[in-house]
Scaffold this active site. Structure first.
Site, PDB file in Angstrom:
ATOM      1  CB  CYS A  77      -0.942   0.010   1.200  1.00 53.18           C
ATOM      2  SG  CYS A  77      -0.120   0.232   2.787  1.00 53.18           S
ATOM      3  CG  HIS A 114      -2.084  10.846  12.352  1.00 51.76           C
ATOM      4  ND1 HIS A 114      -3.335  10.301  12.163  1.00 51.76           N
ATOM      5  CD2 HIS A 114      -1.419  10.676  11.183  1.00 51.76           C
ATOM      6  CE1 HIS A 114      -3.421   9.830  10.929  1.00 51.76           C
ATOM      7  NE2 HIS A 114      -2.272  10.043  10.314  1.00 51.76           N
ATOM      8  CG  HIS A 117      -6.244   6.396   8.621  1.00 54.45           C
ATOM      9  ND1 HIS A 117      -5.305   7.295   8.170  1.00 54.45           N
ATOM     10  CD2 HIS A 117      -7.297   7.128   9.062  1.00 54.45           C
ATOM     11  CE1 HIS A 117      -5.779   8.524   8.324  1.00 54.45           C
ATOM     12  NE2 HIS A 117      -6.978   8.448   8.858  1.00 54.45           N
ATOM     13  CG  ASP A 125      -3.170 -15.134   3.953  1.00 53.54           C
ATOM     14  OD1 ASP A 125      -3.908 -15.656   4.810  1.00 53.54           O
ATOM     15  OD2 ASP A 125      -2.244 -15.736   3.383  1.00 53.54           O
ATOM     16  NE  ARG A 131      -4.177  -1.991   3.953  1.00 55.33           N
ATOM     17  CZ  ARG A 131      -4.352  -0.724   3.561  1.00 55.33           C
ATOM     18  NH1 ARG A 131      -3.405   0.172   3.721  1.00 55.33           N
ATOM     19  NH2 ARG A 131      -5.489  -0.360   2.984  1.00 55.33           N
ATOM     20  CB  CYS A 133      -2.299   1.928   6.523  1.00 54.16           C
ATOM     21  SG  CYS A 133      -1.474   2.656   5.133  1.00 54.16           S
TER      22      CYS A 133
END
Length: 148
Positions: A77, A114, A117, A125, A131, A133
């Protein structure tokens, strides 16, 4: 992942609380933009995106332990991805409806910085089908000590 919390962890006992000027003095401009203003680094530019080093990922702002390298996975990503935090009490979740979408922001529970997300149900998987990120600039990596 626990229910989304809309309260700032900085208001809780034992949290790291600093003034804006103290954060600006401690952090680089990019670190400040991401950690304190909920910005993001450009995809595929972060130091830890492809890192395979074993160890603990800590909050760059307060040094809290957040993720283990064993929880990191390749999601392609553009940012480091983890399937779970080191422990649920290390992060807080905040609804984020910016960018014309509904997301869940992840913040450090100790200093309210922060991190990135979290996304669920996208068919990863992983043991959690989640996830996290996370911006590389939000983290520091403490490599594992081998041979002890």
């Amino acid at each position: 992942m626990t229910d989304i919390e809309n309260t700032s962890p900085a208001a809780q006992v034992g949290k790291v609380v600093k003034s804006e000027s103290e954060w600006r003095a401690q952090l680089s401009p990019l670190e400040y933009k991401v950690l304190r203003e909920a910005g993001t680094e450009r995809p595929f530019t972060g130091k830890y995106t492809d890192t395979k080093t074993e160890g603990i990922y800590r909050c760059r702002a307060c040094n809290a332990e957040l993720f283990r390298s064993t929880q990191k996975f390749e999601s392609h990503c553009g940012w480091p991805s983890f399937f779970a935090p080191l422990a649920e009490d290390r992060v807080v979740y905040i609804e984020d409806s910016s960018m014309f979408m509904k997301r869940v922001e992840v913040r450090c529970a100790k200093c309210d910085s922060h991190l990135g997300h979290v996304f669920t149900g996208e068919g990863y998987d992983t043991p959690t089908d989640m996830r996290y990120c996370i911006n590389s600039v939000s983290l520091t990596l403490e490599p594992a000590e081998h041979g002890k």
